[in-house]
Design a protein around this motif. Structure first.
Motif: not given
Length: 217
Positions: A46-48, A33-37
């Protein structure tokens, strides 16, 4: 006037699969599960964060003692910003570990080769963060997992200042196709077409989650 920077942490409260693609809902599975801000602050487009999600069946409730398995990210954010969560199909333990380890290397790479060489093995756990979205190329094709579904959320002032829980639906961005067990046939062949089995249709809801956002200042 520059937008105020807020620190927010996200963690899973509940996760429920409606489909695991090729796997049975009752199966014990592991996913990334990746969170891409998106544009969290100046100079960071972006910050992953990539983390392992282990599921014994279709549904999991995360209690306070499950924090290490529930935390998704902690990030400094300026408005406007948003986050997209991307969920992989079921993967082997080795592939999940490879993706998380590759994300660690990407994050350290932003600090220079010396920092990467000095990194302790303890970093290679269940969660890792990188300053850009490079999961598809970090560890070669084996670490480029098929996506099962995704969900997005736009941050607002209330969420960043007070926190709260948000319900999310993960939908398939494209058809999810079962991977062939045997070697692939030549592109465009009849045999290849027969082996192409769609297990989730584009737009289908594959999972639902409740994510808690803790405003930290």
């Amino acid at each position: 006037m520059a937008e105020k920077t807020r620190v927010i942490a996200a963690r899973l409260v509940r996760f429920e699969f409606l489909s695991k693609g090729s796997e049975a809902l009752s199966a014990h599975t592991r996913h990334v599960l990746s969170s891409v801000v998106h544009w969290p602050r100046y100079a960071y487009p972006t910050r992953v964060t990539a983390r392992e999600v282990e599921m014994d069946g279709a549904r999991r409730e995360y209690a306070g003692a499950d924090w290490i398995d529930a935390i998704l990210f902690k990030e400094s954010v300026q408005l406007p910003s948003a986050v997209t969560f991307k969920l992989s199909v079921a993967l082997s333990r080795d592939v999940v570990s490879k993706i998380v380890a590759a994300t660690v290397r990407a994050g350290l790479g932003a600090l220079g080769d010396a920092a990467q060489a000095a990194a302790p093995n303890a970093l290679l756990g269940k969660v890792a963060t990188a300053p850009f979205d490079a999961l598809a190329t970090l560890a070669g094709n084996a670490a480029d997992p098929d996506e099962l579904g995704r969900a997005s959320l736009l941050f607002d002032e209330l969420l960043l200042s007070s926190g709260g829980e948000r319900a999310l639906e993960f939908t398939a961005a494209e058809d999810v196709v079962a991977r062939p067990v045997s070697a692939p046939a030549a592109s465009g062949s009849v045999a290849a077409a027969r082996r192409r089995k769609v297990v989730v249709r584009k737009g289908a809801v594959v999972a639902r989650a409740v994510v808690a956002f803790d405003a930290l200042g």
